[in-house]
Write a protein that holds these residues in place. Structure first.
Motif, mmCIF file in Angstrom:
data_model
loop_
_atom_site.group_PDB
_atom_site.id
_atom_site.type_symbol
_atom_site.label_atom_id
_atom_site.label_comp_id
_atom_site.label_asym_id
_atom_site.label_seq_id
_atom_site.Cartn_x
_atom_site.Cartn_y
_atom_site.Cartn_z
ATOM 1 N N GLY A 176 -15.099 -20.407 -11.346
ATOM 2 C CA GLY A 176 -14.262 -19.331 -11.839
ATOM 3 C C GLY A 176 -12.812 -19.698 -11.601
ATOM 4 N N ALA A 177 -11.996 -19.675 -12.642
ATOM 5 C CA ALA A 177 -10.612 -20.119 -12.521
ATOM 6 C C ALA A 177 -9.796 -19.239 -11.587
ATOM 7 N N GLN A 178 -10.024 -17.933 -11.610
ATOM 8 C CA GLN A 178 -9.269 -17.056 -10.721
ATOM 9 C C GLN A 178 -9.564 -17.381 -9.267
ATOM 10 N N ALA A 179 -10.836 -17.640 -8.939
ATOM 11 C CA ALA A 179 -11.194 -18.015 -7.571
ATOM 12 C C ALA A 179 -10.573 -19.340 -7.185
ATOM 13 N N GLU A 180 -10.524 -20.285 -8.136
ATOM 14 C CA GLU A 180 -9.909 -21.585 -7.864
ATOM 15 C C GLU A 180 -8.424 -21.416 -7.530
ATOM 16 N N ILE A 181 -7.717 -20.617 -8.315
ATOM 17 C CA ILE A 181 -6.283 -20.405 -8.085
ATOM 18 C C ILE A 181 -6.060 -19.664 -6.773
ATOM 19 N N ALA A 182 -6.882 -18.659 -6.509
ATOM 20 C CA ALA A 182 -6.746 -17.917 -5.253
ATOM 21 C C ALA A 182 -6.990 -18.819 -4.048
ATOM 22 N N ALA A 183 -7.953 -19.741 -4.151
ATOM 23 C CA ALA A 183 -8.246 -20.643 -3.046
ATOM 24 C C ALA A 183 -7.064 -21.560 -2.754
ATOM 25 N N VAL A 184 -6.399 -22.046 -3.803
ATOM 26 C CA VAL A 184 -5.212 -22.881 -3.603
ATOM 27 C C VAL A 184 -4.113 -22.077 -2.921
ATOM 28 N N ALA A 185 -3.874 -20.854 -3.399
ATOM 29 C CA ALA A 185 -2.840 -20.007 -2.787
ATOM 30 C C ALA A 185 -3.165 -19.731 -1.325
ATOM 31 N N ARG A 186 -4.429 -19.507 -1.018
ATOM 32 C CA ARG A 186 -4.835 -19.225 0.359
ATOM 33 C C ARG A 186 -4.605 -20.445 1.260
ATOM 34 N N ARG A 187 -4.959 -21.629 0.779
ATOM 35 C CA ARG A 187 -4.748 -22.840 1.584
ATOM 36 C C ARG A 187 -3.265 -23.079 1.839
ATOM 37 N N MET A 188 -2.450 -22.881 0.817
ATOM 38 C CA MET A 188 -1.009 -23.075 0.993
ATOM 39 C C MET A 188 -0.442 -22.033 1.951
ATOM 40 N N LEU A 205 3.130 -25.989 8.616
ATOM 41 C CA LEU A 205 2.884 -27.301 8.018
ATOM 42 C C LEU A 205 3.428 -27.406 6.598
ATOM 43 N N LEU A 206 3.895 -26.311 6.052
ATOM 44 C CA LEU A 206 4.387 -26.306 4.681
ATOM 45 C C LEU A 206 5.548 -25.341 4.561
ATOM 46 N N ASP A 207 6.649 -25.833 3.984
ATOM 47 C CA ASP A 207 7.810 -24.989 3.713
ATOM 48 C C ASP A 207 7.587 -24.294 2.378
ATOM 49 N N PRO A 208 7.452 -22.968 2.356
ATOM 50 C CA PRO A 208 7.184 -22.269 1.097
ATOM 51 C C PRO A 208 8.215 -22.551 0.011
ATOM 52 N N SER A 209 9.427 -22.892 0.396
ATOM 53 C CA SER A 209 10.477 -23.108 -0.597
ATOM 54 C C SER A 209 10.243 -24.361 -1.442
ATOM 55 N N VAL A 210 9.365 -25.265 -0.988
ATOM 56 C CA VAL A 210 9.130 -26.501 -1.750
ATOM 57 C C VAL A 210 7.918 -26.379 -2.677
ATOM 58 N N ILE A 211 7.226 -25.243 -2.624
ATOM 59 C CA ILE A 211 6.063 -25.083 -3.496
ATOM 60 C C ILE A 211 6.529 -24.931 -4.940
ATOM 61 N N ASP A 212 6.002 -25.768 -5.812
ATOM 62 C CA ASP A 212 6.310 -25.663 -7.237
ATOM 63 C C ASP A 212 5.027 -25.903 -8.036
ATOM 64 N N GLU A 213 5.157 -25.916 -9.352
ATOM 65 C CA GLU A 213 3.982 -26.057 -10.199
ATOM 66 C C GLU A 213 3.252 -27.374 -9.960
ATOM 67 N N THR A 214 4.014 -28.449 -9.768
ATOM 68 C CA THR A 214 3.389 -29.757 -9.562
ATOM 69 C C THR A 214 2.584 -29.779 -8.272
ATOM 70 N N PHE A 245 1.307 -27.184 -6.697
ATOM 71 C CA PHE A 245 0.161 -26.294 -6.846
ATOM 72 C C PHE A 245 -0.940 -26.972 -7.656
ATOM 73 N N GLU A 246 -0.566 -27.609 -8.755
ATOM 74 C CA GLU A 246 -1.542 -28.276 -9.609
ATOM 75 C C GLU A 246 -2.264 -29.385 -8.863
ATOM 76 N N GLY A 247 -1.565 -30.032 -7.945
ATOM 77 C CA GLY A 247 -2.171 -31.092 -7.159
ATOM 78 C C GLY A 247 -3.257 -30.628 -6.213
ATOM 79 N N GLU A 248 -3.367 -29.307 -6.025
ATOM 80 C CA GLU A 248 -4.392 -28.741 -5.158
ATOM 81 C C GLU A 248 -5.615 -28.243 -5.942
ATOM 82 N N LEU A 249 -5.531 -28.236 -7.267
ATOM 83 C CA LEU A 249 -6.644 -27.765 -8.076
ATOM 84 C C LEU A 249 -7.784 -28.779 -8.077
ATOM 85 N N GLU A 250 -8.985 -28.317 -8.395
ATOM 86 C CA GLU A 250 -10.134 -29.218 -8.412
ATOM 87 C C GLU A 250 -10.011 -30.294 -9.484
#
Length: 249
Positions: A149-161, A169-178, A180-185
């Motif tokens: 399910g795509a919504q679950a996939e996106i939510a899982a990435v957001a949760r990990r970040m 371990l991660l500065d929220p200000s550096v999160i961008d589309e690239t 985020f996409e790198g965390e998708l299955e």
């Protein structure tokens, strides 16, 4: 609905390598309606759907498509009758056992996306072994979306970040589309170029929502059990006629 404009004789040959989609995804819809039209049980439609998977996967390899992603079992499909879910799992077992050697021989890499570990342990083991057997191949990629399910996939990435940001371990200000996409299955697959849905339905049904942002969408009336190499070639020819601007002029 008539989405294909290329003359029939030219469909399979009109597409040059420069306009061939690298990654095609298909929402395989219409097995039940195919069976109902013939006064057959739904399982008969699913069996014919497996035959269509074989035809289309072979045709995609022949056309030179790098990655083919098939929506085989959604996270919402658990709502179907228990008997039908059991039948689908049985057909999946049969497909892996009967077609694995062909995938190995044809240098195909099998990939699974989705939370397929919810399946029974024997089926999970079968899928894991099939993926491992083809991992050394460097040819076309066949991706099967299982309990996806795509919504679950996106939510899982957001949760990990969010967890990494919470832990420093991660500065929220550096999160961008690239990032985020790198965390998708699908992060290591070619970008999705063409998404096809069969059976005349016009919706994405929670499939590859992020990945489809700039994909070409094609909705066809053909029921999935009737989909074949010629139908795929027609879809590719229709894709070749599209002008993809990605927001530009």
């Amino acid at each position: 609905m008539r989405p294909f404009a290329a003359p029939a004789a030219d469909r399979a040959t009109a597409v040059g390598a420069e306009v061939l989609p690298r990654h095609v995804a298909i929402i395989m819809d219409g097995n039940g309606r195919w069976a109902k039209k013939r006064h057959l049980p739904r399982i008969a439609g699913h069996r014919q759907g497996i035959e269509a998977v074989r035809r289309v996967a072979r045709a995609a390899r022949a056309l030179g498509i790098e990655a083919l992603t098939l929506y085989a079992f959604s996270s919402e499909n658990w709502r179907r009758p228990e008997e039908e879910v059991s039948d689908l799992m049985g057909l999946l077992r049969l497909f892996i056992r009967s077609d694995l050697e062909e995938l190995v021989r044809d240098n195909v890499r099998l990939r699974i996306i989705g939370d397929y570990r919810r399946f029974t342990p024997d089926l999970v083991e079968l899928l894991d072994n099939a993926v491992a057997r083809t991992a050394v191949n460097d040819g076309p990629i066949l991706v099967i979306a299982l309990n996806y399910g795509a919504q679950a996939e996106i939510a899982a990435v957001a949760r990990r970040m969010a967890e990494r940001a919470r832990d420093g371990l991660l500065d929220p200000s550096v999160i961008d589309e690239t990032m985020f996409e790198g965390e998708l299955e699908t992060h290591d697959l070619p970008p999705l170029d063409l998404l096809i849905r069969t059976s005349g339905e016009v919706r994405l049904s929670n499939f590859l929502l992020w990945q489809a942002a700039y994909a070409e969408l094609l909705f066809v009336d053909t029921l999935w059990p009737e989909f074949d190499g010629d139908t795929l070639a027609q879809a590719i020819a229709a894709f070749a006629q599209r002008q993809r601007r990605f927001g530009g002029l």
